[in-house]
Write a protein that holds these residues in place. Structure first.
Motif, short mmCIF file in Angstrom:
data_model
loop_
_atom_site.label_atom_id
_atom_site.label_comp_id
_atom_site.label_asym_id
_atom_site.label_seq_id
_atom_site.Cartn_x
_atom_site.Cartn_y
_atom_site.Cartn_z
N TRP A 116 -5.96 -2.49 10.45
CA TRP A 116 -6.51 -2.67 9.10
C TRP A 116 -6.39 -4.13 8.68
O TRP A 116 -7.34 -4.72 8.17
N THR A 130 2.38 9.41 9.87
CA THR A 130 3.54 8.56 10.14
C THR A 130 4.78 9.39 9.83
O THR A 130 5.03 9.74 8.67
N SER A 137 0.65 4.27 4.88
CA SER A 137 0.73 2.85 5.24
C SER A 137 -0.47 2.48 6.10
O SER A 137 -1.07 3.33 6.76
N ARG A 171 3.08 8.85 0.30
CA ARG A 171 3.25 7.47 0.78
C ARG A 171 2.45 7.30 2.08
O ARG A 171 2.63 8.08 3.01
N ALA A 177 -14.30 -2.47 -1.23
CA ALA A 177 -14.32 -2.11 0.21
C ALA A 177 -12.90 -2.10 0.77
O ALA A 177 -12.51 -1.19 1.51
N LEU A 178 -12.14 -3.08 0.36
CA LEU A 178 -10.74 -3.19 0.82
C LEU A 178 -9.94 -1.96 0.38
O LEU A 178 -9.22 -1.34 1.18
N ILE A 179 -10.10 -1.60 -0.87
CA ILE A 179 -9.33 -0.47 -1.40
C ILE A 179 -9.76 0.83 -0.73
O ILE A 179 -8.94 1.65 -0.32
N PHE A 202 0.80 -1.22 0.00
CA PHE A 202 0.00 0.00 0.00
C PHE A 202 0.84 1.29 0.00
O PHE A 202 0.48 2.25 -0.67
N THR A 230 -11.18 1.26 2.24
CA THR A 230 -10.77 1.37 3.65
C THR A 230 -9.26 1.58 3.78
O THR A 230 -8.82 2.21 4.71
N SER A 231 -8.50 1.02 2.83
CA SER A 231 -7.05 1.21 2.95
C SER A 231 -6.70 2.69 2.75
O SER A 231 -5.85 3.23 3.44
N PHE A 232 -7.39 3.35 1.79
CA PHE A 232 -7.08 4.77 1.56
C PHE A 232 -7.58 5.63 2.72
O PHE A 232 -6.96 6.62 3.08
N TYR A 246 -9.70 -7.55 8.14
CA TYR A 246 -9.98 -8.49 7.05
C TYR A 246 -9.47 -9.90 7.34
O TYR A 246 -10.09 -10.89 6.97
N GLY A 305 -5.34 4.50 5.97
CA GLY A 305 -3.89 4.63 5.89
C GLY A 305 -3.42 5.96 6.45
O GLY A 305 -4.09 6.98 6.29
N SER A 306 -2.28 5.93 7.14
CA SER A 306 -1.76 7.21 7.64
C SER A 306 -0.59 7.63 6.76
O SER A 306 0.27 6.82 6.41
N ASP A 307 -0.59 8.93 6.40
CA ASP A 307 0.40 9.45 5.46
C ASP A 307 1.79 9.45 6.07
O ASP A 307 1.97 9.85 7.22
N GLU A 308 2.77 9.02 5.29
CA GLU A 308 4.16 9.10 5.74
C GLU A 308 4.69 10.49 5.40
O GLU A 308 4.61 10.92 4.25
#
Lengths: 734, 143
Positions: free
Chosen positions: A388, B53, A383, A381, B24-26, A370, B28-30, A392, B33-36
């Protein structure tokens, strides 16, 4: 020695290239002699690489610091056990290990199959030798294990302290064995697709290697988890780290493959699926190596900047495009011979389980990559973390475990009401009773999912026990043997089947340990002085006394802790933190003994009911003024020696070093004589030990399934297989 | 029903379900997700209440410990700036000055960032240094 090592790698590279050329020429034009020559090239490669690897090991064991890889990954103070393993702590040594294992397993596979799959084997040999050529090219041009140093240092920089753990002796070789063993079914699948020999023959010939790959990779993953639990000082065994995930991906798709090939063997179905699965598994095995070696994703394992990324990407790209192209090209030959008779059949359960395993692999892949995906899409970027993944993975794992109990109870082709009554009653009852009993336990309602999962595990265990019982009773009835003999006999004659059932039981136990230990874990971070106590999950943990040890290898500061419950002694735990010296002279003559890497030694009391785990993190800030004073004093003394008569310098320096060693020991002893508060992490995890017990049961089941069947059973299987090949030949020639 | 039509319907249903699950997976990941971010990016635009991050290198001489709290600064790899982090919880063994580190943070008072408990990840070093050989053996005592 290094020159011989380099020469051996050049010879190995030439042999591998010859192996590719001879096998392909033999397969398509030159005939049997070239094919045999290509196969013998694989044996020769194994011999040459065994010598090369032996040279590197000898260099490590002799602390030959003229080898760059030895100077940067070992030292004279590194214990012999770890000197032998230090070879694969380096990038260069790992790559050599990879290709050496590939050559060994390839030799074994080609020797075993030399009288079978005669059309497929030459192409498979060429594929395996292409992999070998690729890794040998890396060791010759990108990460050279036999590179020498112009100025040989007196001492090496030592092995990374975190890798000084027995599990690390076996973890990388097991992982690499898994990766390289998966290359074998991959190569034979390519061979089968290229030569259009797409019956079950290539599967039968390589399924044992697929199972061995699954077993080795699984053992490697569990050893890594055990290392994490007992060495890394955070109390966990899995963190969804990219490199952990990289090894899990081929294991998941490999698990799906070793189940779905049973359907192709038995009913000639799922040919496209099986070919795709094994090609994906082989590609994911290379992807796993790439992730560790390239440092493309941030991980605790990452080897930092590396030049290996581009060559690996080219290889992976070629594997993906080639695999997809071949499957599409041969889609007509991959048509199923039968259709699914019913959604309530063992085939359907296998298919659903396969879909879930692939979905699980996709979730892990997506979460792992990701950061790269989000950077490509949004320019930033990002993560995803363990929550998460858990969202699933938990339901998917739940369903997969349930299916591992349902599968053995469902007959092939169609499930009837009678078979439901006969098979499901007892396991369902076991599951119901388990859930009800657990929900009656105080506190269990806080995590009802854990109780439900325990019910599913009870279902799986009851289903496996029932199958074993029925097999045993049938044998008793026919052979009139006593129960234990009948049980051993039925398992011995059906090792693949019953080995698989034992794997199901072991895996269910493992996941039960994971579910309960993570749901009901109690963790506490506290700062204690000697004599003080902390309470965790009803246990009183008292910091009895501080300890220190100043040795040649490291300085350890630690604690002895007493664990009691209700005034009754439970355990005495010892935990330390080791400080390794640094070569950075700016840290001072005394300071550098405290300024290098540090690692934790965990205090663990493992039990069937619960684990009590602790680690100390001693704050060395109170030592800083003393260390700085020591630095100043010894610096002045050293300047005095250097400005004195040259003849006396050596003796004076030796006296000064002896004094410095005494000073370092005295500084470390301050932690005992004038103790200050130290930070501790305490964790009480119920059923954590069952994770490792479940893993052992799983791998014993895997070994059972892998073990060759007795001659009589093998003859019966061969006869059945011959009949099947004859049927397929008749079909294709119609 | 015609068996091939039945199979087609099953396939469409299965593919639709797979597509919905993947979407749904895609999604929720966006959203999860926490930005680096580097130190410079955080100083320029971090919003209070949002988790980021932080990735960078632990600044030399910046590490302080006390009362279970770890204070350190993370350097930006591209600009001469750093942010101060207050962190509690698990500190990985390889953590030290000069080492690459990632930690989840939220903007606190001023330019101080509050580390989220137990979120620190440290890069495992490929090499590390030990002291040169010590004439006369070395310290060896146990207490």
């Amino acid at each position: 020695m290094a020159t011989v090592g380099r020469a051996l790698l050049i010879v190995a590279f030439a042999v591998a290239l010859y192996g590719v050329a001879a096998s392909l020429y033999g397969a398509f034009a030159g005939g049997r002699a070239w094919v045999d020559s290509g196969r013998r090239a694989v044996y020769a490669l194994a011999g040459v690489l065994t010598l090369a690897f032996a040279i590197m090991e000898i260099a490590f064991l002799r602390s030959d610091f003229s080898f760059n890889v030895v100077a940067t990954h070992s030292s004279t103070t590194t214990p012999t056990f770890y000197k032998a393993t230090a070879a694969w702590s380096s990038q260069e040594g790992s790559l050599l290990l990879w290709v050496w294992l590939l050559s060994l397993w390839s030799s074994l596979a080609l020797a075993v199959t030399r009288r079978r799959v005669r059309e497929v084997a030459p192409v498979a040999t060429a594929v395996l030798m292409t992999f070998a050529s690729f890794f040998l090219m890396l060791t010759l041009f990108f990460a050279q294990p036999f590179e020498t140093l112009a100025a040989v240092p007196q001492e090496g920089t030592g092995l990374n302290p975190l890798l000084r753990h027995p599990a690390m002796m076996f973890h990388p070789p097991m992982l690499y064995s898994g990766y390289t063993l998966f290359s074998i079914p991959f190569a034979f699948a390519i061979g089968a697709l290229v030569t259009r020999r797409l019956n079950a023959e290539w599967i039968v010939s390589t399924r044992r290697f697929a199972l061995a790959a699954w077993l080795c990779l699984g053992v490697g993953i569990v050893l890594g988890a055990r290392w994490s639990y007992t060495e890394l000082g955070w109390g966990g065994y899995w963190a969804w780290d990219p490199v952990e995930n990289a090894s899990l991906l081929p294991w998941l798709t490999g698990t799906a493959f070793i189940h779905s090939i049973m359907i192709q063997e038995r009913r000639g179905m799922l040919k496209v699926w099986n070919a795709s699965l094994v090609l994906a598994t082989g590609t994911l095995a290379i992807l796993g190596t790439f992730l560790v070696r390239s440092g493309i994703l941030d991980s605790i394992h990452a080897f930092g900047a590396s030049t290996l990324g581009i060559p690996f990407l080219i290889l992976i790209g070629a594997m993906v495009l080639g695999s997809v192209g071949l499957v599409v090209w041969r889609r007509a030959d991959l048509a199923s011979e039968h259709r699914l008779d019913s959604l309530l059949s063992r085939e359907a359960v296998f298919l659903l389980q396969n879909v879930l395993l692939v979905a699980l692999a996709f979730v892990v892949w997506w979460g792992t990559f990701f950061p790269l995906i989000s950077e490509a899409v949004t320019g930033t970027r990002a993560s995803v973390g363990p929550p998460w993944f858990d969202k699933y993975i938990v339901p998917l794992a739940f369903a997969i475990v349930a299916l591992s109990g349902i599968g053995p109870l469902v007959p092939w082709r169609r499930l009837t009401l009678a078979s439901v009554r006969r098979g499901f009653l007892l396991p369902a009852l076991a599951a119901l009773v388990t859930v009800l009993v657990l929900l009656a336990v105080p506190g269990a309602w806080a995590e009802p999912k854990a109780a439900l999962f325990a019910g599913v595990v009870a279902f799986v265990l009851a289903s496996v026990a029932q199958e074993l019982w029925r097999g045993m009773r049938a044998r008793q009835a026919s052979a009139r043997e006593p129960a234990p003999v009948a049980l051993a006999g039925v398992v011995r004659r059906n090792r693949r089947r019953y080995g698989g059932y034992v794997v199901h039981a072991g895996f269910a136990i493992l996941l039960l340990g994971v579910a309960i230990s993570s749901s009901f874990q109690h963790a506490r971070d506290v700062s204690l002085k000697p004599g003080q106590s902390a309470r965790v999950d009803g246990f009183d943990i008292r910091y009895v006394r501080a300890t220190s040890h100043a040795g040649a290898e490291k300085i350890s500061l630690g604690a002895v802790l007493e664990v009691t419950k209700g005034g009754r002694h439970v355990a005495t735990l010892r935990t330390t933190r080791g400080f390794y010296p640094s070569q950075d002279i700016s840290q001072g003559i005394v300071g550098r003994f405290f300024g290098g890497e540090s690692e934790s030694e965990v205090g663990l009391r493992a039990g069937l009911g619960r684990d009590i785990w602790t680690v100390i993190n001693p704050n060395i800030t109170p030592l800083v003024p003393i260390i700085e004073r020591g630095n100043r004093t010894f610096r002045r003394a050293m300047v005095g020696i250097m400005s004195g008569p040259a003849a006396d310098r050596q003796q004076a320096a030796a006296q000064l070093f002896a004094l410095r060693d005494a000073a370092v020991t005295a500084v470390a002893r301050r932690f005992v004589t004038s103790p200050w508060p130290a930070d501790f992490r305490f964790i009480v995890s119920p059923l954590a030990t069952w994770i490792w017990i479940g893993a052992i049961v799983t791998f014993l089941g895997g070994l059972l399934a892998l073990w060759p069947a007795p001659a009589a059973a093998r003859r019966r299987v061969s006869a059945g297989y011959a009949a099947r090949v004859a049927r397929e030949l008749a079909r294709t020639t119609q | 029903m015609n068996p091939s039509r039945k199979r087609r319907i099953r396939l469409v249903v299965a593919l639709t379900a797979a597509l919905l699950a993947a979407s749904a997976l895609i999604y929720t990941s966006f959203s999860a997700g926490s930005d680096e971010q580097t130190a410079g990016q955080l100083l320029d635009g971090a919003v209070a209440g949002k988790t980021y991050t932080l990735a960078g290198t632990v600044k030399d001489g910046s590490v302080r410990r006390g009362d279970g709290v770890l204070w350190f600064s993370v350097r930006d790899p591209h600009r001469p700036v750093s942010v101060r982090v207050r962190y509690t919880g698990l500190v990985p063994d390889p953590f030290r000055e000069g080492r690459g580190v990632m930690v989840k943070v939220q903007r606190g008072q001023g330019d101080v960032f509050m580390g989220e408990k137990d979120t620190m990840v440290t890069k495992c070093p490929s090499k590390f240094q030990v002291a040169p050989p010590r004439p006369g053996g070395g310290p060896a005592s146990a207490t």
